[in-house]
Structures are given as C-alpha cells and as structure tokens.
Design a protein around this motif. Sequence first.
Motif, PDB file in Angstrom:
ATOM      1  N   ILE A 151       0.830  -1.200   0.000  1.00 17.05           N
ATOM      2  CA  ILE A 151       0.000   0.000   0.000  1.00 17.05           C
ATOM      3  C   ILE A 151       0.868   1.256   0.000  1.00 17.05           C
ATOM      4  O   ILE A 151       0.486   2.292  -0.534  1.00 17.05           O
ATOM      5  N   GLY A 152       2.080   1.112   0.555  1.00 15.36           N
ATOM      6  CA  GLY A 152       3.026   2.236   0.525  1.00 15.36           C
ATOM      7  C   GLY A 152       3.270   2.705  -0.900  1.00 15.36           C
ATOM      8  O   GLY A 152       3.485   3.899  -1.149  1.00 15.36           O
ATOM      9  N   ALA A 153       3.212   1.766  -1.856  1.00 16.63           N
ATOM     10  CA  ALA A 153       3.442   2.148  -3.251  1.00 16.63           C
ATOM     11  C   ALA A 153       2.321   3.032  -3.761  1.00 16.63           C
ATOM     12  O   ALA A 153       2.543   3.932  -4.573  1.00 16.63           O
ATOM     13  N   ILE A 154       1.101   2.790  -3.262  1.00 14.12           N
ATOM     14  CA  ILE A 154      -0.030   3.603  -3.717  1.00 14.12           C
ATOM     15  C   ILE A 154       0.139   5.046  -3.238  1.00 14.12           C
ATOM     16  O   ILE A 154      -0.323   5.990  -3.879  1.00 14.12           O
ATOM     17  N   ALA A 155       0.880   5.201  -2.102  1.00 14.97           N
ATOM     18  CA  ALA A 155       1.137   6.545  -1.598  1.00 14.97           C
ATOM     19  C   ALA A 155       1.966   7.357  -2.591  1.00 14.97           C
ATOM     20  O   ALA A 155       2.016   8.590  -2.503  1.00 14.97           O
ATOM     21  N   GLY A 156       2.627   6.669  -3.522  1.00  8.93           N
ATOM     22  CA  GLY A 156       3.357   7.384  -4.568  1.00  8.93           C
ATOM     23  C   GLY A 156       2.435   8.300  -5.360  1.00  8.93           C
ATOM     24  O   GLY A 156       2.853   9.330  -5.893  1.00  8.93           O
ATOM     25  N   TYR A 157       1.173   7.938  -5.407  1.00  7.01           N
ATOM     26  CA  TYR A 157       0.182   8.714  -6.158  1.00  7.01           C
ATOM     27  C   TYR A 157      -0.062  10.081  -5.528  1.00  7.01           C
ATOM     28  O   TYR A 157      -0.437  11.029  -6.206  1.00  7.01           O
ATOM     29  N   ILE A 158       0.141  10.192  -4.198  1.00  2.16           N
ATOM     30  CA  ILE A 158      -0.106  11.483  -3.544  1.00  2.16           C
ATOM     31  C   ILE A 158       1.202  12.190  -3.213  1.00  2.16           C
ATOM     32  O   ILE A 158       1.288  12.967  -2.271  1.00  2.16           O
ATOM     33  N   GLY A 159       2.238  11.878  -3.997  1.00  2.00           N
ATOM     34  CA  GLY A 159       3.477  12.630  -3.871  1.00  2.00           C
ATOM     35  C   GLY A 159       4.295  12.305  -2.647  1.00  2.00           C
ATOM     36  O   GLY A 159       5.075  13.127  -2.174  1.00  2.00           O
ATOM     37  N   ALA A 160       4.129  11.075  -2.107  1.00  2.00           N
ATOM     38  CA  ALA A 160       4.907  10.712  -0.938  1.00  2.00           C
ATOM     39  C   ALA A 160       6.249  10.101  -1.340  1.00  2.00           C
ATOM     40  O   ALA A 160       7.072   9.799  -0.490  1.00  2.00           O
ATOM     41  N   GLY A 161       6.482   9.918  -2.620  1.00  2.16           N
ATOM     42  CA  GLY A 161       7.716   9.272  -3.077  1.00  2.16           C
ATOM     43  C   GLY A 161       7.613   7.772  -2.936  1.00  2.16           C
ATOM     44  O   GLY A 161       6.518   7.210  -2.837  1.00  2.16           O
ATOM     45  N   GLY A 162       8.749   7.091  -2.936  1.00  2.00           N
ATOM     46  CA  GLY A 162       8.746   5.638  -2.831  1.00  2.00           C
ATOM     47  C   GLY A 162       8.568   4.976  -4.185  1.00  2.00           C
ATOM     48  O   GLY A 162       8.474   5.633  -5.233  1.00  2.00           O
ATOM     49  N   LEU A 163       8.488   3.651  -4.169  1.00  2.00           N
ATOM     50  CA  LEU A 163       8.517   2.886  -5.418  1.00  2.00           C
ATOM     51  C   LEU A 163       7.268   3.085  -6.265  1.00  2.00           C
ATOM     52  O   LEU A 163       7.295   2.847  -7.471  1.00  2.00           O
ATOM     53  N   GLY A 164       6.194   3.556  -5.652  1.00  2.00           N
ATOM     54  CA  GLY A 164       4.983   3.819  -6.419  1.00  2.00           C
ATOM     55  C   GLY A 164       5.229   4.857  -7.514  1.00  2.00           C
ATOM     56  O   GLY A 164       4.579   4.838  -8.565  1.00  2.00           O
ATOM     57  N   VAL A 165       6.188   5.751  -7.263  1.00  2.00           N
ATOM     58  CA  VAL A 165       6.508   6.800  -8.235  1.00  2.00           C
ATOM     59  C   VAL A 165       6.842   6.182  -9.592  1.00  2.00           C
ATOM     60  O   VAL A 165       6.341   6.604 -10.635  1.00  2.00           O
ATOM     61  N   THR A 174       4.070   5.560 -20.414  1.00  2.00           N
ATOM     62  CA  THR A 174       4.190   4.260 -21.088  1.00  2.00           C
ATOM     63  C   THR A 174       5.642   3.808 -21.193  1.00  2.00           C
ATOM     64  O   THR A 174       6.120   3.421 -22.250  1.00  2.00           O
ATOM     65  N   SER A 175       6.332   3.872 -20.033  1.00  2.00           N
ATOM     66  CA  SER A 175       7.701   3.366 -19.987  1.00  2.00           C
ATOM     67  C   SER A 175       7.676   2.023 -19.270  1.00  2.00           C
ATOM     68  O   SER A 175       7.634   1.954 -18.041  1.00  2.00           O
ATOM     69  N   ASP A 176       7.689   0.935 -20.055  1.00  2.00           N
ATOM     70  CA  ASP A 176       7.617  -0.399 -19.452  1.00  2.00           C
ATOM     71  C   ASP A 176       8.771  -0.660 -18.500  1.00  2.00           C
ATOM     72  O   ASP A 176       8.600  -1.277 -17.451  1.00  2.00           O
ATOM     73  N   GLY A 177       9.949  -0.186 -18.852  1.00  2.00           N
ATOM     74  CA  GLY A 177      11.127  -0.401 -17.994  1.00  2.00           C
ATOM     75  C   GLY A 177      10.879   0.172 -16.611  1.00  2.00           C
ATOM     76  O   GLY A 177      11.141  -0.465 -15.587  1.00  2.00           O
ATOM     77  N   MET A 178      10.340   1.363 -16.578  1.00  2.00           N
ATOM     78  CA  MET A 178      10.100   2.039 -15.310  1.00  2.00           C
ATOM     79  C   MET A 178       9.050   1.267 -14.491  1.00  2.00           C
ATOM     80  O   MET A 178       9.245   1.015 -13.303  1.00  2.00           O
ATOM     81  N   VAL A 179       7.957   0.902 -15.151  1.00  2.00           N
ATOM     82  CA  VAL A 179       6.874   0.181 -14.464  1.00  2.00           C
ATOM     83  C   VAL A 179       7.400  -1.138 -13.900  1.00  2.00           C
ATOM     84  O   VAL A 179       7.187  -1.465 -12.724  1.00  2.00           O
ATOM     85  N   LEU A 180       8.113  -1.894 -14.753  1.00  2.00           N
ATOM     86  CA  LEU A 180       8.603  -3.199 -14.318  1.00  2.00           C
ATOM     87  C   LEU A 180       9.597  -3.065 -13.178  1.00  2.00           C
ATOM     88  O   LEU A 180       9.554  -3.836 -12.207  1.00  2.00           O
ATOM     89  N   THR A 181      10.483  -2.079 -13.256  1.00  2.00           N
ATOM     90  CA  THR A 181      11.453  -1.882 -12.185  1.00  2.00           C
ATOM     91  C   THR A 181      10.728  -1.682 -10.861  1.00  2.00           C
ATOM     92  O   THR A 181      11.011  -2.362  -9.871  1.00  2.00           O
ATOM     93  N   GLY A 182       9.785  -0.756 -10.854  1.00  2.00           N
ATOM     94  CA  GLY A 182       9.038  -0.488  -9.626  1.00  2.00           C
ATOM     95  C   GLY A 182       8.344  -1.734  -9.122  1.00  2.00           C
ATOM     96  O   GLY A 182       8.447  -2.094  -7.935  1.00  2.00           O
ATOM     97  N   ALA A 183       7.662  -2.432 -10.037  1.00  2.00           N
ATOM     98  CA  ALA A 183       6.878  -3.602  -9.626  1.00  2.00           C
ATOM     99  C   ALA A 183       7.768  -4.715  -9.084  1.00  2.00           C
ATOM    100  O   ALA A 183       7.451  -5.347  -8.067  1.00  2.00           O
ATOM    101  N   ILE A 184       8.890  -4.938  -9.773  1.00  2.00           N
ATOM    102  CA  ILE A 184       9.755  -6.061  -9.357  1.00  2.00           C
ATOM    103  C   ILE A 184      10.408  -5.787  -8.006  1.00  2.00           C
ATOM    104  O   ILE A 184      10.397  -6.635  -7.110  1.00  2.00           O
ATOM    105  N   ILE A 185      10.953  -4.579  -7.854  1.00  2.00           N
ATOM    106  CA  ILE A 185      11.606  -4.285  -6.563  1.00  2.00           C
ATOM    107  C   ILE A 185      10.576  -4.351  -5.427  1.00  2.00           C
ATOM    108  O   ILE A 185      10.821  -4.930  -4.368  1.00  2.00           O
ATOM    109  N   LEU A 186       9.405  -3.787  -5.693  1.00  2.00           N
ATOM    110  CA  LEU A 186       8.342  -3.797  -4.686  1.00  2.00           C
ATOM    111  C   LEU A 186       7.998  -5.243  -4.288  1.00  2.00           C
ATOM    112  O   LEU A 186       7.913  -5.582  -3.094  1.00  2.00           O
TER     113      LEU A 186
END
Lengths: 210, 334, 243
Positions: A151-165, A174-186
Amino acid sequence: MDLVGFLASRWQAILQLTAEHLVIVVTAMAISVILGVVIGIAITFNRAAARIVLKFANLMMTIPSLALFALLIPVLGLGKASAIVGLVAYTQLPLIRTVYAGIMTIDSTIIVAARGMGLSDRTILFKIKVPLALPAVMAGIRTAAVMGIGIGAIAGYIGAGGLGVFIFQGINRTSDGMVLTGAIILSLIAILTDQVLGQVLGRVQRRFDP
Amino acid sequence: MIRFENVSKWYPGGVADAVDNLSLFINEGEICVLVGSSGCGKTTTMKMINKLIEPSSGTIYLDGQNIETLDTLTLRLNIGYIIQEIGLFPHMTVAENVATIPVELGWKPLRIKARVEELLDLVDLDPRLFGRKKPRELNASQKLRVGIARALAANPMIMLMDEPFGALDPVARTRMQDEFLTIHQKIHKTIVLVTHDIDEAIRMGDRIAVMRNGRVLQFDTPREILSHPADPFVSELIGDRKALKLMNLISCAQLMHDVSEFRQTWNRDFKAGGTLPGASTIGMQATAQDALAEMFRTGERFLFVEDDSHQVQGVIELDDLFKSVSQGDDARKQ
Amino acid sequence: MRANSDDAGYAVSLCRIVLLAVIGILLCVAVVEHPQDRLVAQLVSYHRVLVLLGQHLSIVASASALAILTAVPAGVLLTRPRFRAWTPRLIGLARIGQAVPGLAVIALSVGLLGVGTMTAILAMGLCSLLPILNNTLTGINAVDPALLAAAHGMGVAPRHVLTRVELPLALAMIMAGIRSAVTINIGAAVLAAFVGGGGLGELIITGNTISRVQVMVLGAALPMLMALAADAVFDMIDHGMKL
Ligand SMILES: Nc1ncnc2c1ncn2[C@@H]1O[C@H](COP(=O)(O)OP(=O)(O)O)[C@@H](O)[C@H]1O
Ligand SMILES: [Mg+2]
C-alpha cells in the motif's frame, strides 16, 4: 531491453526511491504496531468496546487505499505525512484483530489459575497474557508489514515518493522499464519481508506455544 | 478456620440458586471434601473462599475475620489453588512456574531457588531433571505435582483443590491420591477438596460435605456417611457395596483381637510364634477389605495380623469383619 | 427453531444489502443534485456514475470468475493422491505469491501486456486466485483421512469420494477463500482506472486531479458500500448453505 536499460541508467534514482519507500513503511509500521498492540490489549477488557473497534477497523479496510490517501490530502497535504497516516490507519485491522484474538484465545483455565494464585491484573497481563499472545502478535505484524509495503506504493500517487513513483509515472509515460522496475523491486521487498518475518514467527512460536 | 454463614450465590439468569443458604465450618488441618454430582455448586462454593466469586448473600470467615474485609490479593496469596486443568503457564519452565508467587512477593533469587528445589523434592520431582522442562513435556500426574508445588510456594495456610485428580487415569489417580495424603501428613494444611467421585471423597476426606442443588445434605466423617447416610440421595451417591467401602476405612490393627482367646476356641496345634502351620498373615495397616479378600483367597475363616517385623500381634476372624460393618448401624438405632 | 434463526439471518442480510444500496443511491443523488461547483456538475452525472459502477462490477465479476474457475479445479487436482506430496510446497508458494502487492501485479501486467481492461482483469484474477487456491488446498487437506478410508472401504467410487465427501467438507473453507477474493477485487478494481480499465477509481482520480473532495468521497464510498454488500451476499449464501 527496456528494463535492463532502465536499471543501468537510473540506478541512483532506484536506490533513492527504494530507501524512501522503506523509510515511509518502517516509520508507519513502528507507529502502527505500537498503536495496534495498545488498542488490541485495551479492548480485551471490554466486550462492547471490542465489538465497536473491530467493526470500525473492518470498515476502514473496505475503503479503497487509493481513496483513503486521496482524502487525506485536503487534511494533511501532499506528501509523507498523509502517506504515513494512511498506512497506519490501513494496517490497524490485522494488528488489532490478531492481538485481540491472541489474548482472548488463551486457555481460560490458565487465567483462572493465575487469578486464584493471587497474581495482580497487571502481572497477569504483562507476564502471562502478553507473552502467550506473542505468536499471534507476530503473525499480525507480518501480515500488516507485507500489506504496508504494497500500500506504501499507492502513496506514490499522492506525492509521498517511494517505489509507487516508478509505477505511476511509468504508466503515464508508457515506460515499461520504469513500471517493471518499480513492480519487481516492490515485489521482492514484500516477499523478503514476508519470509524473514515468517522465520521470526516460527522462532517465537517454538518458544511460546504451549 | 473457614466458616460459611448462610452463604448463597445466584447467578444472573440462573434458574435456581447455585449455592443455597450454606453454613459450614472447616477445621484447621483437616481435609474437607465437597462431593456431589456435576452442577451442584461445589466449584462455586470453593471459589467464594478465594473471592474468585462473590457471594450474593451471607458471610465467609477466615480465622474469624470476614473475608470481605481482607485484601483480595493478599487473601489469595495465602490460599493455594489447584484446578483440574492445573493451568500451568505454558511459556514458563517448571521452576519458573513454581517460583511465580515468590517472585511476585519479591523474594531474593537464592531463597527462591532453594524453595523451588525443596518443593519439587516434596512432590517427588527431581529438580535437576524437571526444573527446566516446559509444561508441555509433562504427563498429567507430573503436571499435577508441579501444580501442587506451585500452590505451596508461599506456604499458604489453606489449599483449595477443584477436582485435582480428574485428569488422571485410574491407576495414576489412586497413586496420586495416596501420595497427596503422604504430602499432607508433612505439610498439615487445611484442605478443601472438590470432587464428584464419592470413592475419592471417602479415601481422602477427614470430613465430607455431600452437596445437592447448592445445599449440604450431610457433613460428617466418611465412616458416619457410609454407615448412616442422612438422606436417600446420599445413599444413592454412595451406591452399592456400602459395606465394602466401609471396610476400606477400617484397618486390621483396629479389628484384631488377642491370639490367646483364639487359641481357646480353636483347639489346634499352634506354632511357637503363635500362628498355625500354613495360616496366612496380613499387615497391621491393611484394611478390613484386604483381610476379607485374603480370607476368600485362602478359604480360611481367620488370619493373623503381623507388625513390620513379622511378629504376630493379633488375629482377625470372619465374624469380626461382619461386626465391623454392622456395628455402626447398631449404634445408630439405639 | 434452527431454520427460524437462519431465516432471520437471511432477512437481516437482505436488509443490509437494501440499506447499503439506498445509501449509495442517496450519495449519488446528493452529489449530482447538489454539486459543490460547476466543475463537479460537469464531471459527475447519473449516467457517468452508472457506467463506472457497471465497469467496476464487471471487472470484479470477471476477475473473480477467472480466479474461481482456475483456483478451485487446480486445488482439486493438486490434492489428488498423485500430487499430494507437493501440497505443502504449493501452499508455501501460494503464500509467497500472496505477499506480492496487488499494485505490483497490475504494474507487471501492464509492463508485459500494455494497458486495457483485459490487463486489469487478468492481473486481478491472478491476485485473487491465490487465496482461493490456498483455501481449497487447506480445506481438502484438512479432511480427516480416516473418513476417506471409511468412504473407500464402504465402496464409494473415487469420483464420488471427491464430490460427496471431500468437497462438501471443504466447502466452508473454499467459500471463505472466495469471499476474501471478491473483497480484494472490489478494492483492487479501483486501481484499474490507472491502467485504462475504467471503474469507480476514475472518480477518485478525477476528484484528486480537480481537488474536489465531493467527487473523491463518492469514488471512495461506492466501492466501500459494494464491499459491505458483497459481505452481506456471502452471509446470505452461508445461511442458504446451512438451510
Ligand atoms: N458463571 C456462571 N454463570 C451462570 N451460571 C453458572 C456460572 N457458573 C456456574 N453456574 C451454574 O451454577 C451451578 C453450580 O455450578 P458449579 O459450582 O460449577 O457446580 P459444580 O462445580 O458442582 O459442577 C450450575 O447449575 C451452573 O450451571
Ligand atoms: Mg466444578
């Protein structure tokens, strides 16, 4: 490939956001565990209060996390404060519920024996009930921590930073690399936390379970 | 020691009073057994002594003091309490369990250690072997032993025991009952014991209170209760083989009479030691029931009673056994 | 007596559902009829709310159906004697899978499949499959082996042992898994809005973008009410099964 390229070129940002994510989640969990344990213990003394608190915590869980964070913005503004408060609120239910159940399911004959012996309510709480509820409390902490990381990742949506960003920006651009990086590390952090806390739980269980 | 004065207890929503106007006096140092079928109010009665339950009316006195005026925790610290499930603390070792109250009272570590060892010795558990075990490693009788040790830790004046032998198999139960009687000889506590087993009550009790529907029907020695049940329900509880049960309470030492009379009635060749060739013998501590069994085994109408050094002290005849059982009844009729 | 109390439970659940629906409708009416400003009035209409609600429901239904239709048969298959030795390890794996955050699964799907409703449904199906699989495995494994031996001994055909002994006994556990899967999906479907799947999440995102609390509250409340209603529906199903 996109993912490898992204990892290579942006490793500094990756480290920074990962660290930020961990700081938010660990801070929130520290507060949440203390609060959850205190509330969980407190409501064991009053059946009516327990019903109300558990109902309320249950209701809290049905609020979509995204909405909870968004609704905190008008109150606490964009950023970490909202994220931490939202996380604390959201992880209360598993904690309160397991602490409460952990204490309430202690074999009642043990408590009768303790009271009959002349132990004070305080001693019974701290020397008997709390240690015996420890495995349940650990299980609750494990669930809450794993949930908090996600859920901490969802906080990325409200500008809290973290992997959700990475995930939200990646989807927007539409940067798959960015999305996958975030998802995998998370995912890795969540799985690792689950496994480590599972080990700790096993150890606590072996020590404290009857 | 403990006095109940018109004590009643009704639970909210209960149909009848759980305890109904109960008056009882329990002497210092005796084993008082509360016996009766399930739900008759035994546990409630017992729990009112250590204030786990508050009476709805009436007063309980301890050494003449109304227990309501005594501090609850102090009162409980002075009363050992053992329940059927024992309720050992599963996260503590045996030694830690036994040390619970001494730790609570703030004793010095060395004193606690010595006390724990002394108590484990008393209940026949090797402190070095069992001190560090966890309750889950113990069998039912070992748990009970630890429970007894834990209850005795602060040297209470009184012990309350609620069906303590209930979880044991029949063999272990008899053994623990005997062992507890031995321990009681050493510690001399006032003991209130709850059971639904009339045989256990007869075996353990100095006096027995037979309860039904929250009332005491009869409060007397086992012998009196067996020979003069005050109520049809008491008779029913005692059940069949009343005579045999009564014989269990009489020792051969009480029954035997002098060998010289016996010689005159039985004109036979006596040996130098005073016995007949091939005649069987029995110990002084054996019960009348044992004597009866022995006579049936040998087919003789008598046997000789010996002391520990095998000296013949007397003789028991079948008639003596008959008389021992019917005597009580006669006394009552007069 | 028992049937009566179950009937009462049934009626109570039904009342709960009606009540939740009424609250939802009143909320919509309040926002549409009394928008806090022109912007809200433009962006929120009965039609839009209905469309988003429909999308939300269909995503949840599709994802849940996908999860149930794969997890239950998989669970049954994996508990057959041939695979029995593997079950503990599979439960361990399912546990690891369950640790993966829902947002991460959605993001991974987007990274691999691109955006769209199908992506959202697939990702959510995957997430909610695990609790059902886990419960099916645990439920069937918990059936007393002595009971199975007795059934076999009585000459019940192996097929019927499954349908007449194992599944009925594991049903409560499986239903609990399905219940938590549906609850998870109702919450997760909010995130579908990010990956072009539509649903009530759009209200939250819209509300946040234009900073209108009214819209955000509506977007938050409707999935909440839906989750509570789903809970009541499952209570009704439980009552129905007991009757
Ligand atoms: N906490 C309680 N609340 C209501 N009724 C009780 C409670 N405890 C015991 N009772 C009732 O009081 C009566 C006596 O119970 P108890 O003293 O436990 O009997 P015993 O120990 O002889 O089996 C029973 O009818 C029982 O149902
Ligand atoms: Mg009882």
